[in-house]
Design an enzyme around this catalytic site. Structure first.
Site, PDB file in Angstrom:
ATOM      1  N   ASN A 144      38.473 -16.327  70.026  1.00 19.90           N
ATOM      2  CA  ASN A 144      38.384 -17.096  68.782  1.00 19.90           C
ATOM      3  C   ASN A 144      39.407 -16.663  67.732  1.00 19.90           C
ATOM      4  OD1 ASN A 144      36.384 -14.968  69.303  1.00 19.90           O
ATOM      5  ND2 ASN A 144      35.971 -15.102  67.119  1.00 19.90           N
ATOM      6  N   THR A 165      10.880 -29.021  70.646  1.00 21.48           N
ATOM      7  CA  THR A 165      11.354 -30.406  70.723  1.00 21.48           C
ATOM      8  C   THR A 165      12.863 -30.431  70.509  1.00 21.48           C
ATOM      9  OG1 THR A 165       9.234 -31.159  69.920  1.00 21.48           O
ATOM     10  CG2 THR A 165      11.063 -32.717  69.718  1.00 21.48           C
ATOM     11  N   CYS A 209      37.293  -9.594  56.020  1.00 21.75           N
ATOM     12  CA  CYS A 209      37.835  -9.248  54.706  1.00 21.75           C
ATOM     13  C   CYS A 209      36.709  -8.803  53.791  1.00 21.75           C
ATOM     14  CB  CYS A 209      38.455 -10.506  54.115  1.00 21.75           C
ATOM     15  SG  CYS A 209      40.088 -10.272  53.547  1.00 21.75           S
TER      16      CYS A 209
HETATM   17  N1  PLP Z   1      31.535 -16.986  70.776  1.00 26.45           N
HETATM   18  C1  PLP Z   1      32.708 -17.331  70.241  1.00 26.45           C
HETATM   19  C2  PLP Z   1      33.963 -17.095  71.020  1.00 26.45           C
HETATM   20  C3  PLP Z   1      32.768 -17.898  68.982  1.00 26.45           C
HETATM   21  O1  PLP Z   1      33.949 -18.245  68.451  1.00 26.45           O
HETATM   22  C4  PLP Z   1      31.558 -18.104  68.273  1.00 26.45           C
HETATM   23  C5  PLP Z   1      31.594 -18.637  66.904  1.00 26.45           C
HETATM   24  O2  PLP Z   1      32.474 -18.315  66.120  1.00 26.45           O
HETATM   25  C6  PLP Z   1      30.360 -17.745  68.883  1.00 26.45           C
HETATM   26  C7  PLP Z   1      30.380 -17.192  70.128  1.00 26.45           C
HETATM   27  C8  PLP Z   1      29.039 -17.965  68.194  1.00 26.45           C
HETATM   28  O3  PLP Z   1      28.823 -19.334  68.039  1.00 26.45           O
HETATM   29  P1  PLP Z   1      27.662 -19.928  67.085  1.00 26.45           P
HETATM   30  O4  PLP Z   1      27.823 -19.238  65.776  1.00 26.45           O
HETATM   31  O5  PLP Z   1      27.936 -21.369  67.029  1.00 26.45           O
HETATM   32  O6  PLP Z   1      26.365 -19.597  67.710  1.00 26.45           O
END
Ligand code: PLP
Length: 665
Positions: free
Chosen positions: A173, A259, A348
């Site tokens: 990410n 649900t 940060c």
């Molecule tokens: N894994 C990765 C690689 C992510 O980028 C994220 C969210 O930033 C998550 C897991 C967690 O996702 P969520 O916050 O939608 O549960």
């Protein structure tokens, strides 16, 4: 010693450029329509056996089948849940319960819970939590990554025989680095380990043929690809162990009770339909082209920029970069001022950026991991948005250059002068800038600010006249106790211990006292009551104060906080009120002028302006504002403490109250 007053028109820029797609995305219009339709017409409970329920169930089944086709799940399952964090918990719980059972049956299980060093925090946190809760006492082991951000497959091969459960991700990410899933599978050959792949950042960007892999669990979050927040999916391989996280009414074939979020499922279905049918999202070639355009603009605007992940093995939709001498907070602020939303590549905190553990794991130097910025976009992005983003990047680069942050010569930019405050990690460094003689004195220099100060001085042709410390007696360049500085004199006064204060005087009048870490209570008799005290630490004072102000402290009161309604009222009642923009010069310059007029007094220059406001015959209302309301609160409180009763600030800042200033957020 003051700064010249500048008034400028505020930004009238309207369109936000959202380049933070890895955090979340907007919702696809077709997904909004589908959610509304599900709420309006297809509102049945899919567990009900009457026609309304059956209709809802049919819709849900259609979405599930679509997901199964798109992800190539073969005989595996797709279940709907609230998002990836839940999916990760479910996968971890399922794997650990299976390991506990195998152990109880005397089967060999391996003893290591292996996770990639660059995983999203949800993974190691879930592993530690469930390992502790289930009393398994397995060993959590970080799988290192190379400088390219990809998993170290040799290390994995070495761990594989002892691995009980392995967690890796499809794409990172922060950096967009795409994992070598085939390489990981090969390294795991012969290992009994179960395997989870966090596919959150891969949906719609990578081809995932899950049923043809040995992946046991794959969590997804809808909001990373134009579905709303609160809807996700978990893939579970056919035959993989499973333990429900949530028990109850037996929904999702008893595997995830509660649900179902039907509006979310409908919206996700619309996104999956767009993926399956094609024509909605940009092609990989277009996305690569967009990244090239952005990278070229960034290179031109920000000299010395380094990209923190190789483009060849990263998603084209993520750019992670660092710029020498510029913090991620400064980059974020300047981009935000230009209405370009990006995020820090590292966590940060208010004062200092913590290094990114992802970039640290890749072995990047600390300056890069603590100043990284992530620019990410989704596959729905338009060519116009990218072109506009590039134009604004150029503008941001120029703004940083003019403010002396990029260590490149500036032409025609305003020369900083007067008293300048630079703060880092809760400590203040003060610069005295004599523009006429281009001389500078630095008081309480912080090593981490060295590059910043050097570049500021070089860009504007300043010479360093002296570097003084209030903490020891060293480096006083003058004979005797005073030093001439332009039209001022700087005097040194010994304080308790080996501490010193520096008094900036015009004739006999002491205008400023730089007092370092000395407790304010101990300054009486050494510093005149009305001299502006500039301390060395945020905890002593955020901007400037005086002994007289400290003797009768004025607490920050709710009255100084304005929201958009009370601001509009105040501006109507007091047309002479002055709006004061306390954002830094580079943020102000990054805005496109228009809208209301405001006085420009960056918080770092506030101390230089205070005497002028305090000494003025008329004291019109001053309304400070900034991006989030944090800096403007400090400014208003500072003025009120010093006796300026008409000081206010805009709570929530431009981010929340832009229309009140005729601004775009
Ligand atoms: N894994 C990765 C690689 C992510 O980028 C994220 C969210 O930033 C998550 C897991 C967690 O996702 P969520 O916050 O939608 O549960």
């Amino acid at each position: 010693m003051g700064n010249s007053a500048q008034f400028r028109k505020l930004s009238s820029m309207s369109k936000e450029i959202y380049l933070d797609g890895n955090a979340t995305t907007c919702v696809l219009p077709a997904a909004i329509d589908a959610a509304v339709q599900a709420m309006r017409e297809c509102y049945g409970n899919p567990s009900s056996t009457h026609a309304t329920g059956l209709k809802a169930k049919a819709m849900m089944d259609t979405v599930r089948q679509r997901a199964k086709r798109l992800l190539g799940v073969g005989g595996g399952r797709i279940m709907f849940n609230s998002g990836a964090t839940e999916g990760i918990q479910t996968a971890v719980l399922s794997a650990l319960c299976a390991l506990r059972e195998r152990r109880a049956n005397g089967e060999a299980t391996g003893s290591l819970l292996v996770y990639g060093a660059t995983e999203h925090k949800a993974v190691p946190e879930a592993l530690a939590h469930w390992n502790r809760l289930l009393g398994l006492h397995l060993e959590l082991t970080k799988l290192p990554v190379g400088s390219d951000g990809r998993h170290d497959l040799d290390a994995l091969r070495a761990l594989a025989p002892r691995a009980a459960f392995v967690c890796t991700m499809a794409a990172n990410n922060e950096t967009g680095v795409v994992s070598d899933l085939a390489g990981i599978a090969a390294a795991l050959e012969g290992s009994p380990a179960l395997w989870m792949v966090d596919c959150v950042q891969g949906l719609g960007k990578l081809t995932l043929d899950l049923g043809n892999t040995r992946i046991d669990y794959a969590p997804f979050s809808g909001h990373k690809l134009y579905a709303p927040k609160g809807i996700g999916m978990l893939y579970v391989r056919e035959g993989a162990p499973y333990t429900p996280l949530v028990m109850g009414g037996g929904q999702e074939a008893g595997l995830r009770s509660g649900t179902e979020n039907m509006a979310g499922i409908a919206a996700l279905g619309a996104v999956l339909a767009a993926l399956e049918q094609g024509g909605t999202f940009r092609s990989p070639a277009e996305l690569h082209g967009f990244r090239e355009q952005l990278a070229a603009s960034l290179r031109a605007a920000l000299p010395g920029i380094v990209f923190n992940a190789p483009f060849e093995t990263a998603l084209p939709t993520t750019l992670n970069f660092s710029v020498p001498g510029v913090s991620s907070k400064e980059l974020l602020d300047v981009f935000d001022a230009a209405s370009v939303r990006v995020s820090a590549g590292s966590a940060c905190s208010a004062a200092k950026a913590a290094p990114s553990y992802v970039l640290d794991a890749m072995g990047l130097p600390t300056w890069r991991s603590s100043s990284a910025v992530r620019m990410s976009f989704g596959p729905l992005v338009s060519a116009d948005t990218i072109a506009e983003a590039c134009a604004r990047i150029v503008r941001c680069g120029q703004a940083l250059r003019d403010a002396g942050l990029l260590d490149t010569p500036t032409a025609g930019a305003a020369v900083p002068e007067g008293v300048l405050q630079l703060s880092l990690g809760g400590n203040h460094t003060w610069l005295l800038l004599d523009a006429a003689a281009r001389q500078c004195i630095v008081i309480d220099h912080q090593a981490e600010l060295g590059e910043r100060i050097d570049s500021l001085l070089r860009s504007h042709g300043y010479q360093l006249a002296a570097r003084l410390s209030t903490r020891d007696g060293q480096a006083w360049p003058a004979a005797g106790d005073s030093l001439a500085f332009g039209q001022h004199t700087l005097r040194r006064v010994a304080l308790d211990g080996s501490q010193a204060a520096y008094l900036l005087c015009k004739g006999e009048q002491v205008e400023y006292a730089f007092t370092g870490l000395a407790p304010l209570a101990g300054l009486a008799g050494k510093v005149p009551a009305d001299a502006l005290l500039c301390t060395g630490r945020e905890a002593l004072n955020a901007c400037c104060t005086s002994l007289r102000a400290e003797a009768q402290p004025v607490a920050a009161s709710a009255e100084m906080n304005l929201d958009s309604i009370t601001l509009a009222r105040l501006l109507e009642s007091y047309p002479q009120a002055v709006l004061v923009d306390v954002r830094e010069a580079y943020e102000q310059a990054a805005c496109i002028p228009g809208g209301r007029t405001a006085q420009s007094v960056p918080l770092s220059r506030l101390a230089g302006f205070v005497p002028r406001w305090l000494d003025a015959a008329e004291q019109p209302p001053l309304v400070f504002f900034c991006r989030s309301g944090n800096r403007s609160a400090k400014a208003a409180h500072c003025l009120r403490r010093l006796g300026y009763r008409n000081a206010y600030h805009l709570s929530g800042g431009i981010a929340l109250a832009a229309p009140a200033l005729a601004l775009a957020a």
